[in-house]
Design a protein around this motif. Sequence first.
Motif, mmCIF file in Angstrom:
data_model
loop_
_atom_site.group_PDB
_atom_site.id
_atom_site.type_symbol
_atom_site.label_atom_id
_atom_site.label_comp_id
_atom_site.label_asym_id
_atom_site.label_seq_id
_atom_site.Cartn_x
_atom_site.Cartn_y
_atom_site.Cartn_z
ATOM 1 N N ASP A 390 0.814 -1.219 0.000
ATOM 2 C CA ASP A 390 0.000 0.000 0.000
ATOM 3 C C ASP A 390 0.845 1.265 0.000
ATOM 4 O O ASP A 390 0.329 2.373 0.120
ATOM 5 C CB ASP A 390 -0.930 0.009 1.205
ATOM 6 C CG ASP A 390 -0.169 -0.111 2.518
ATOM 7 O OD1 ASP A 390 -0.793 0.030 3.574
ATOM 8 O OD2 ASP A 390 1.055 -0.332 2.476
ATOM 9 N N GLY A 391 2.173 1.119 -0.126
ATOM 10 C CA GLY A 391 3.042 2.286 -0.160
ATOM 11 C C GLY A 391 3.372 2.856 1.200
ATOM 12 O O GLY A 391 3.945 3.942 1.287
ATOM 13 N N LYS A 392 3.030 2.158 2.281
ATOM 14 C CA LYS A 392 3.317 2.619 3.638
ATOM 15 C C LYS A 392 4.205 1.600 4.345
ATOM 16 O O LYS A 392 4.226 0.427 3.966
ATOM 17 C CB LYS A 392 2.014 2.812 4.415
ATOM 18 C CG LYS A 392 1.096 3.874 3.810
ATOM 19 C CD LYS A 392 -0.186 4.006 4.602
ATOM 20 C CE LYS A 392 -1.104 5.054 3.967
ATOM 21 N NZ LYS A 392 -2.376 5.192 4.719
ATOM 22 N N PRO A 393 4.948 2.028 5.372
ATOM 23 C CA PRO A 393 5.821 1.080 6.082
ATOM 24 C C PRO A 393 5.011 -0.045 6.721
ATOM 25 O O PRO A 393 3.921 0.175 7.244
ATOM 26 C CB PRO A 393 6.496 1.948 7.154
ATOM 27 C CG PRO A 393 6.353 3.352 6.674
ATOM 28 C CD PRO A 393 5.085 3.402 5.891
ATOM 29 N N ILE A 394 5.549 -1.266 6.650
ATOM 30 C CA ILE A 394 4.867 -2.398 7.267
ATOM 31 C C ILE A 394 4.969 -2.272 8.792
ATOM 32 O O ILE A 394 5.873 -1.605 9.300
ATOM 33 C CB ILE A 394 5.482 -3.731 6.797
ATOM 34 C CG1 ILE A 394 6.942 -3.857 7.267
ATOM 35 C CG2 ILE A 394 5.396 -3.876 5.289
ATOM 36 C CD1 ILE A 394 7.550 -5.210 6.980
ATOM 37 N N PRO A 395 4.085 -2.915 9.567
ATOM 38 C CA PRO A 395 4.171 -2.849 11.037
ATOM 39 C C PRO A 395 5.484 -3.447 11.544
ATOM 40 O O PRO A 395 6.030 -4.384 10.960
ATOM 41 C CB PRO A 395 2.964 -3.674 11.505
ATOM 42 C CG PRO A 395 2.030 -3.701 10.338
ATOM 43 C CD PRO A 395 2.880 -3.641 9.116
ATOM 44 N N TYR A 396 5.957 -2.910 12.666
ATOM 45 C CA TYR A 396 7.240 -3.377 13.201
ATOM 46 C C TYR A 396 7.163 -4.833 13.655
ATOM 47 O O TYR A 396 8.126 -5.587 13.508
ATOM 48 C CB TYR A 396 7.666 -2.480 14.369
ATOM 49 C CG TYR A 396 9.031 -2.816 14.907
ATOM 50 C CD1 TYR A 396 9.188 -3.458 16.134
ATOM 51 C CD2 TYR A 396 10.170 -2.512 14.171
ATOM 52 C CE1 TYR A 396 10.451 -3.783 16.615
ATOM 53 C CE2 TYR A 396 11.428 -2.830 14.647
ATOM 54 C CZ TYR A 396 11.561 -3.463 15.869
ATOM 55 O OH TYR A 396 12.808 -3.784 16.332
ATOM 56 N N TRP A 397 6.007 -5.262 14.191
ATOM 57 C CA TRP A 397 5.880 -6.653 14.633
ATOM 58 C C TRP A 397 5.988 -7.605 13.447
ATOM 59 O O TRP A 397 6.537 -8.706 13.568
ATOM 60 C CB TRP A 397 4.558 -6.867 15.390
ATOM 61 C CG TRP A 397 3.321 -6.673 14.539
ATOM 62 C CD1 TRP A 397 2.585 -5.547 14.419
ATOM 63 C CD2 TRP A 397 2.701 -7.652 13.703
ATOM 64 N NE1 TRP A 397 1.541 -5.725 13.555
ATOM 65 C CE2 TRP A 397 1.583 -7.030 13.092
ATOM 66 C CE3 TRP A 397 2.959 -8.980 13.396
ATOM 67 C CZ2 TRP A 397 0.739 -7.689 12.214
ATOM 68 C CZ3 TRP A 397 2.118 -9.653 12.506
ATOM 69 C CH2 TRP A 397 1.022 -9.016 11.934
ATOM 70 N N LEU A 398 5.461 -7.166 12.287
ATOM 71 C CA LEU A 398 5.569 -8.005 11.096
ATOM 72 C C LEU A 398 7.007 -8.051 10.604
ATOM 73 O O LEU A 398 7.489 -9.081 10.108
ATOM 74 C CB LEU A 398 4.641 -7.445 10.005
ATOM 75 C CG LEU A 398 4.469 -8.287 8.752
ATOM 76 C CD1 LEU A 398 3.857 -9.638 9.095
ATOM 77 C CD2 LEU A 398 3.610 -7.563 7.733
#
Length: 503
Positions: A390-398
């Motif tokens: 989606d063009g946004k940073p992935i979650p840190y937990w992922l």
Amino acid sequence: MSSTLLEVTRAAHEDVERLERLIARELQREAENNRDRLFQNHRVRHMIDLVISTTDKLVYIYEDEDNARKDEIAALGGQGANGLFSAFYERLKEIRDYHRRHPAARVVDATEDYEELLKEEPHIEFSGEEAFGRYLDMHELYNEYINSKFGALMEYTAYLDSFSQTSNIPFNLKLTRQYREYLEHILEYLISFLERTQPLQDLERIFSKLENEFDEQWADGKVPGWENNDLENGHASQESVIDLDYYNTVEELMEVGPEKLKEALVALGLKVGGTIQQRAERLFLTKHTPLDQIDRKHFVKGSRTLVQNGAPVQSGSKKAIALMEAKMQRLCEVLKETIIQTKENVEKKQALTYEEMEAEREEEEIQADTESDDEEQQIYNPLKLPMGWDGKPIPYWLYKLHGLGQEFKCEICGNHSYWGRRAYERHFKEWRHQHGMRCLGIPNTKNFNEITSIQEAKELWERIQERQGLNKWRPDLEEEYEDREGNIYNKKTYADLQRQGLI
């Protein structure tokens, strides 16, 4: 009623002022998103073109080469008070006659036409890969490069990094027609892309400044990549010169070697093909025969040689080619951010599944008119996490779950890095690893999973081949056949008995 020249001049000045006010008004409006900003810039560009064309018309009128403006001013002045008033009433009579003949004529307000310029939506053509000006689409140029004599096989992402770097191309291949056409195609595309995405960019000014700097550098022999190009300045480089006074026969000249002969022939603009003897014979011709008297069949097609003060000068297209290279590099500097974004987009697409790419495309279409580029630029990403589909940073937990902070290198893939265990395991079935295994002459089977060292892969393949040689299945001896009486034979014995008619 025909418009007078002075009235045309007044109307032109009014149009210029009105267009300037509209341009200022349009630029003061804040664009909502990238698409709106692009349309805004194209509208402003169109109005600037109208101002330029109207100003050119005014300049032509003020130059007054046919003295029409001067005559009209003199006619308005008349001679004396009586002449002035008679001229005024003649004009007034013409105006009244015109409105008597055209009673239904209405006053045309030019403001209405110009207001429409702020509402129009310019038609701009982009390919699907360009994503409405966000990325470059250089696939055709990439195919042209890898299929040319001066090109090399590489990935598309590597080409995006290196297409502006021409120093690795041999000098003799730069003088070919194929390379010149390739440069022309690159310039044509980059200029077209810049005009579509940055219409307010003054390309004429950029190129004018570049050409002035280039002429100075060329005269001093300081153009990057062409520093040793002394032929254009009237003398051949010392490395490529062979003093023919020391050689009396073709056989003696052959002892110089094929590469040295080739360099000397290139310096003179002569053909370099054939055997070493043919090269030596072609070069030996220049010992007693001036270059301008040698048969044209010995020269490279398209090259023209002159002689200045006894030294050969190749007056071909070298300067033009060097200038095209300089223009391409300058355009790449202007489009630097776009090139980086294009490379990132290509790498991201390689990691996406078909479903993810379709979802991304649909979301872009939905959010094209509502999402602002300013929001994208303000994304907070201090940990430099990978961008999701989606063009946004992935979650840190992922990020931690998939171990994307862990780097795996594969020597078989050319020391390419893979981030995360999942990407590392998947790459054994991908084209890069398969290509590396093919280059080693080893089948890419499950036996070689988790093997990333070339030496280990070779040793394992040798052990597998040795084991197959000892335990290899031999069908002639081990394949079993049964006759009608239930006797068991191997394939070879059964075939022999059957030929003899015993079974």
